[in-house]
Design a protein around this motif. Structure first.
Motif, mmCIF file in Angstrom:
data_model
loop_
_atom_site.group_PDB
_atom_site.id
_atom_site.type_symbol
_atom_site.label_atom_id
_atom_site.label_comp_id
_atom_site.label_asym_id
_atom_site.label_seq_id
_atom_site.Cartn_x
_atom_site.Cartn_y
_atom_site.Cartn_z
ATOM 1 N N GLU A 174 0.832 -1.206 0.000
ATOM 2 C CA GLU A 174 0.000 0.000 0.000
ATOM 3 C C GLU A 174 0.866 1.256 0.000
ATOM 4 O O GLU A 174 0.625 2.188 -0.757
ATOM 5 N N ASN A 175 1.888 1.284 0.848
ATOM 6 C CA ASN A 175 2.757 2.459 0.897
ATOM 7 C C ASN A 175 3.579 2.603 -0.375
ATOM 8 O O ASN A 175 3.841 3.719 -0.822
ATOM 9 N N ARG A 227 1.287 4.231 -2.835
ATOM 10 C CA ARG A 227 1.104 5.633 -2.451
ATOM 11 C C ARG A 227 2.326 6.454 -2.846
ATOM 12 O O ARG A 227 2.193 7.551 -3.389
ATOM 13 N N TRP A 228 3.518 5.937 -2.557
ATOM 14 C CA TRP A 228 4.765 6.635 -2.908
ATOM 15 C C TRP A 228 4.869 6.804 -4.417
ATOM 16 O O TRP A 228 5.158 7.885 -4.914
ATOM 17 N N LEU A 242 2.381 8.865 2.608
ATOM 18 C CA LEU A 242 2.542 7.504 3.118
ATOM 19 C C LEU A 242 1.822 7.335 4.448
ATOM 20 O O LEU A 242 1.620 8.288 5.186
ATOM 21 N N GLN A 243 1.474 6.111 4.750
ATOM 22 C CA GLN A 243 0.889 5.769 6.045
ATOM 23 C C GLN A 243 2.000 5.310 6.985
ATOM 24 O O GLN A 243 3.027 4.804 6.547
#
Length: 43
Positions: free
Chosen positions: A22-23, A26-27, A33-34
């Motif tokens: 997931e990150n 996102r990146w 980021l989480q």
């Protein structure tokens, strides 16, 4: 940018792969980021 795991206990790939994936997406797509470390807060 450096991506590192949080090592407070033993982790197994199946426990962290979804969070990492997931990150990564996102990146790649330019989103925030989480689970980012906040050095001013001390964690």
């Amino acid at each position: 940018m450096t991506v590192t795991p949080h090592i407070a206990a033993i982790s197994f790939p199946e426990q962290v792969v979804d969070i990492f994936a997931e990150n990564f997406l996102r990146w790649r797509d330019g989103f925030q980021l989480q689970n980012v470390i906040d050095f001013e807060r001390g964690y």
